[in-house]
Scaffold this motif. Structure first.
Motif, mmCIF file in Angstrom:
data_model
loop_
_atom_site.group_PDB
_atom_site.id
_atom_site.type_symbol
_atom_site.label_atom_id
_atom_site.label_comp_id
_atom_site.label_asym_id
_atom_site.label_seq_id
_atom_site.Cartn_x
_atom_site.Cartn_y
_atom_site.Cartn_z
ATOM 1 N N SER A 67 1.389 4.460 -13.577
ATOM 2 C CA SER A 67 0.097 5.053 -13.220
ATOM 3 C C SER A 67 0.172 5.738 -11.855
ATOM 4 C CB SER A 67 -0.960 3.945 -13.203
ATOM 5 O OG SER A 67 -2.160 4.393 -12.633
ATOM 6 N N ASP A 68 0.845 5.073 -10.916
ATOM 7 C CA ASP A 68 0.906 5.585 -9.541
ATOM 8 C C ASP A 68 1.652 6.925 -9.475
ATOM 9 O OD1 ASP A 68 0.449 5.582 -6.837
ATOM 10 O OD2 ASP A 68 1.914 4.025 -6.364
ATOM 11 N N TYR A 115 3.527 3.507 -21.351
ATOM 12 C CA TYR A 115 2.099 3.325 -21.648
ATOM 13 C C TYR A 115 1.253 4.055 -20.610
ATOM 14 C CZ TYR A 115 -2.245 1.068 -23.090
ATOM 15 O OH TYR A 115 -3.528 0.835 -23.531
ATOM 16 N N MET A 135 -3.075 1.276 -3.801
ATOM 17 C CA MET A 135 -2.900 -0.167 -3.572
ATOM 18 C C MET A 135 -2.022 -0.798 -4.647
ATOM 19 S SD MET A 135 -6.724 -1.261 -2.244
ATOM 20 C CE MET A 135 -6.454 -2.912 -2.860
ATOM 21 N N ARG A 162 -12.733 5.356 -22.621
ATOM 22 C CA ARG A 162 -12.256 5.147 -23.991
ATOM 23 C C ARG A 162 -13.379 5.307 -25.014
ATOM 24 N NH1 ARG A 162 -9.918 -0.602 -24.521
ATOM 25 N NH2 ARG A 162 -10.082 -0.717 -22.278
ATOM 26 N N HIS A 217 0.866 -1.183 0.000
ATOM 27 C CA HIS A 217 0.000 0.000 0.000
ATOM 28 C C HIS A 217 0.902 1.232 0.000
ATOM 29 C CE1 HIS A 217 -3.062 -2.836 2.043
ATOM 30 N NE2 HIS A 217 -3.154 -2.897 0.735
ATOM 31 N N LYS A 229 2.218 4.870 0.089
ATOM 32 C CA LYS A 229 1.756 6.109 0.719
ATOM 33 C C LYS A 229 2.345 7.301 -0.019
ATOM 34 C CE LYS A 229 -0.027 3.575 3.992
ATOM 35 N NZ LYS A 229 -1.473 3.367 4.100
ATOM 36 N N GLN A 262 -2.240 10.126 0.920
ATOM 37 C CA GLN A 262 -3.175 9.242 0.236
ATOM 38 C C GLN A 262 -2.446 7.935 -0.073
ATOM 39 O OE1 GLN A 262 -4.775 10.562 -3.533
ATOM 40 N NE2 GLN A 262 -6.697 9.462 -3.220
ATOM 41 N N THR A 263 -3.185 6.838 0.011
ATOM 42 C CA THR A 263 -2.615 5.509 -0.207
ATOM 43 C C THR A 263 -3.088 4.952 -1.543
ATOM 44 O OG1 THR A 263 -2.688 5.095 2.158
ATOM 45 C CG2 THR A 263 -2.459 3.168 0.736
ATOM 46 N N ASN A 316 -4.674 4.783 -20.060
ATOM 47 C CA ASN A 316 -5.172 4.044 -18.905
ATOM 48 C C ASN A 316 -4.449 2.700 -18.827
ATOM 49 O OD1 ASN A 316 -6.643 2.589 -17.021
ATOM 50 N ND2 ASN A 316 -8.635 3.329 -17.747
ATOM 51 N N LEU A 319 -4.954 0.085 -17.208
ATOM 52 C CA LEU A 319 -5.825 -1.095 -17.165
ATOM 53 C C LEU A 319 -6.158 -1.580 -18.575
ATOM 54 C CD1 LEU A 319 -8.271 -0.046 -14.293
ATOM 55 C CD2 LEU A 319 -6.110 -1.302 -14.154
ATOM 56 N N ASP A 320 -6.113 -0.649 -19.551
ATOM 57 C CA ASP A 320 -6.422 -1.037 -20.930
ATOM 58 C C ASP A 320 -5.371 -1.974 -21.513
ATOM 59 O OD1 ASP A 320 -8.505 0.671 -20.668
ATOM 60 O OD2 ASP A 320 -7.760 2.200 -22.048
ATOM 61 N N ALA A 321 -4.189 -1.980 -20.935
ATOM 62 C CA ALA A 321 -3.089 -2.757 -21.519
ATOM 63 C C ALA A 321 -2.996 -4.169 -20.965
ATOM 64 C CB ALA A 321 -1.762 -2.038 -21.282
ATOM 65 N N ARG A 328 0.485 10.982 -9.935
ATOM 66 C CA ARG A 328 0.041 11.954 -8.923
ATOM 67 C C ARG A 328 1.205 12.776 -8.382
ATOM 68 N NH1 ARG A 328 -2.638 8.945 -4.172
ATOM 69 N NH2 ARG A 328 -2.548 7.115 -5.474
ATOM 70 N N ASN A 342 -7.652 9.132 -11.316
ATOM 71 C CA ASN A 342 -7.236 7.736 -11.438
ATOM 72 C C ASN A 342 -8.046 6.885 -10.456
ATOM 73 O OD1 ASN A 342 -5.926 5.262 -11.423
ATOM 74 N ND2 ASN A 342 -3.866 6.165 -11.471
ATOM 75 N N GLU A 349 -0.435 -4.188 -3.925
ATOM 76 C CA GLU A 349 -1.445 -5.233 -3.775
ATOM 77 C C GLU A 349 -2.068 -5.600 -5.123
ATOM 78 O OE1 GLU A 349 -4.350 -4.803 -0.663
ATOM 79 O OE2 GLU A 349 -5.565 -6.443 -1.478
ATOM 80 N N LEU A 350 -2.328 -4.601 -5.962
ATOM 81 C CA LEU A 350 -2.878 -4.896 -7.287
ATOM 82 C C LEU A 350 -1.915 -5.759 -8.089
ATOM 83 C CD1 LEU A 350 -4.450 -1.492 -8.320
ATOM 84 C CD2 LEU A 350 -5.652 -3.656 -8.001
#
Lengths: 291, 291
Positions: free
Chosen positions: A236-237, A199, A165, B240, A147, A149, A162-163, A204, A206-208, A240, B204, A168-169
């Motif tokens: 992605s992380d 990418y 995941m 998308r 997680h 931070k 803000q955390t 996004n 998740l699209d990949a 931010r 996100n 974990e993902l």
């Protein structure tokens, strides 16, 4: 302090899956360290007195400072969460003493405008790094892990955080998803990690994911898919942390810190890297001086 | 066609976890339907002849058309993937006949510029919907599910497509993540689903996940977190489909179709909703006429 720190102390970063313990002398110098997998999920609440006795047998008959998930509802005793903004004095006000000479530290919480967050353990590293001069006065600190931070720290306090995941993902995808058999490689900085980051910086991530399976089924060129997915999620992380007009520091274990620093570099941002273990010991020291 | 379709046929949408089978008359009208959980992951390859015999006992002594994961490397026989652009005649060229009077349909693949994707089963719905006049000539079709397909279809062909693992990610979070005990509620359109979509349309969605646990630990206001997470993931997925200057259709089972249509509506885009079962039968009809 109920006992005394005059002969030094044992500092324990007691997490969900693992724990690290350090013997520290009265001046704050680290003399001995150990790490094992006796995290809180492997221990019943009633076994902690034996665990404490065992740590003392291995590291010395000293008072202990315990931080991390050991103070959660899955640990030994539930220590409070100290609301942000939180500094060292605030943490000390929330310490529990489950035994004489055993200080159990609280966590830190953030709640504002419908957003909620909690941390246990990372707060000591954040405050320790600030006190030790590892951080500028106004900084965004990324502490990667299961997680991750993201904490905004100013003048030695944790203002908000803000955390994500992210770790974990990654573990869920590696162990339980349709991609699992593609994700058993070792993750390291390299071409495939970089491709994942690239990418995620423009689309996004998740699209990949499903394309990893399709690439394999259709006999596309070989790739270290574990490194690619790590790049996708870390890329992605870190979004931010970009364009915040704040310096960014990455603080944690060396492997994850290197991955995050590389992702930031690919995004064109330089970050400071800080050793999480050193920051933790500085944080314990900061607390011990106030107890 | 090796046998004959003159007395009608049985059409089977044979998926990973479930299967649906329909008895259809020679004119294409659906006379009987059944659904059960005998998806390919529950069947060994050698058991399919018995399964075929059982389907005939229940639905009639008719020829069968099988589509979906039954033609994958986890199913009965591995049927090829037909590369995009793919129309009905292309599919027919890839049909296998594992038994007389049993047609096993191929899947469709897409490979271009390092992007790879595959589908099995959805292609029949896409081509069927186009042939039945359910779709405009140039359209983006969203087929939600465990692996949601986004297909660009023109003039009755599948030009290209991409898969998102939206449904699988939701299942991973519900069954294996630290949030699992918060995600046991029923998902339906409502305030909490809408809040998740709204978050994902501007930020996100992965950033919002851990806050679910923190909100609970800090005794924040109650919420249907399963609906909220569904909104987060679907809100992320539909991005998308926005601003593509293409009409969008959502095609699938009624529950998921409603969720996706609601998410599009929150994003200010109107979509057409198409019954996936009707589209499937139209697709089977399209193929049967060419075999």
């Amino acid at each position: 302090m109920q006992g005394g720190w005059g002969d030094g102390y044992i500092a324990v970063d007691w997490g969900t899956s693992n724990r690290r313990a350090y013997r520290v002398d009265a001046g704050g110098a680290m003399l001995q360290e150990m790490q094992d997998d006796r995290g809180v999920t492997k221990l019943a609440p009633g076994t902690y007195p034996d665990e404490i006795a065992d740590l003392r047998r291995r590291l010395g008959p000293l008072p202990l400072v315990l931080a991390g998930m050991v103070g959660s509802n899955r640990g030994w005793h539930q220590a409070p969460y100290i609301p942000c903004p939180a500094g060292a004095a605030d943490l000390c006000a929330g310490v529990l003493w489950p035994q004489e000479d055993v200080a159990l530290l609280p966590g830190v919480s953030f709640a504002q405008k419908g957003n909620f967050d909690v941390m246990r353990g990372e707060e000591l590293q954040l405050l320790g790094a600030a006190a030790a001069g590892f951080l500028p006065a106004d900084v965004l600190v990324c502490h990667p892990g299961t997680h991750t931070k993201w904490a905004h720290c100013t003048d030695g306090r944790i203002d908000n955080f803000q955390t994500s995941m992210t770790g974990e993902l990654f573990a869920l995808l590696c162990h339980h998803s349709i991609l699992a058999d593609r994700l058993q490689g070792a993750v390291a900085v390299g071409e495939d990690f970089d491709a994942g980051v690239a990418y995620a910086l423009k689309a996004n991530p998740l699209d990949a994911l499903f394309g990893i399976r399709a690439r394999y089924l259709l006999k596309g060129p070989p790739r270290n898919d574990a490194a690619y997915v790590s790049g996708l999620l870390i890329g992605s992380d870190i979004r931010r942390g970009l364009d915040q007009a704040l310096p960014v520091a990455v603080m944690g274990g060396p492997a994850l810190t290197e991955l995050y620093a590389r992702a930031f570099a690919l995004a064109g941002q330089t970050v400071a890297c800080i050793d999480g273990a050193k920051a933790f010991l500085a944080g314990v020291r900061l607390v011990v001086e106030r107890l």
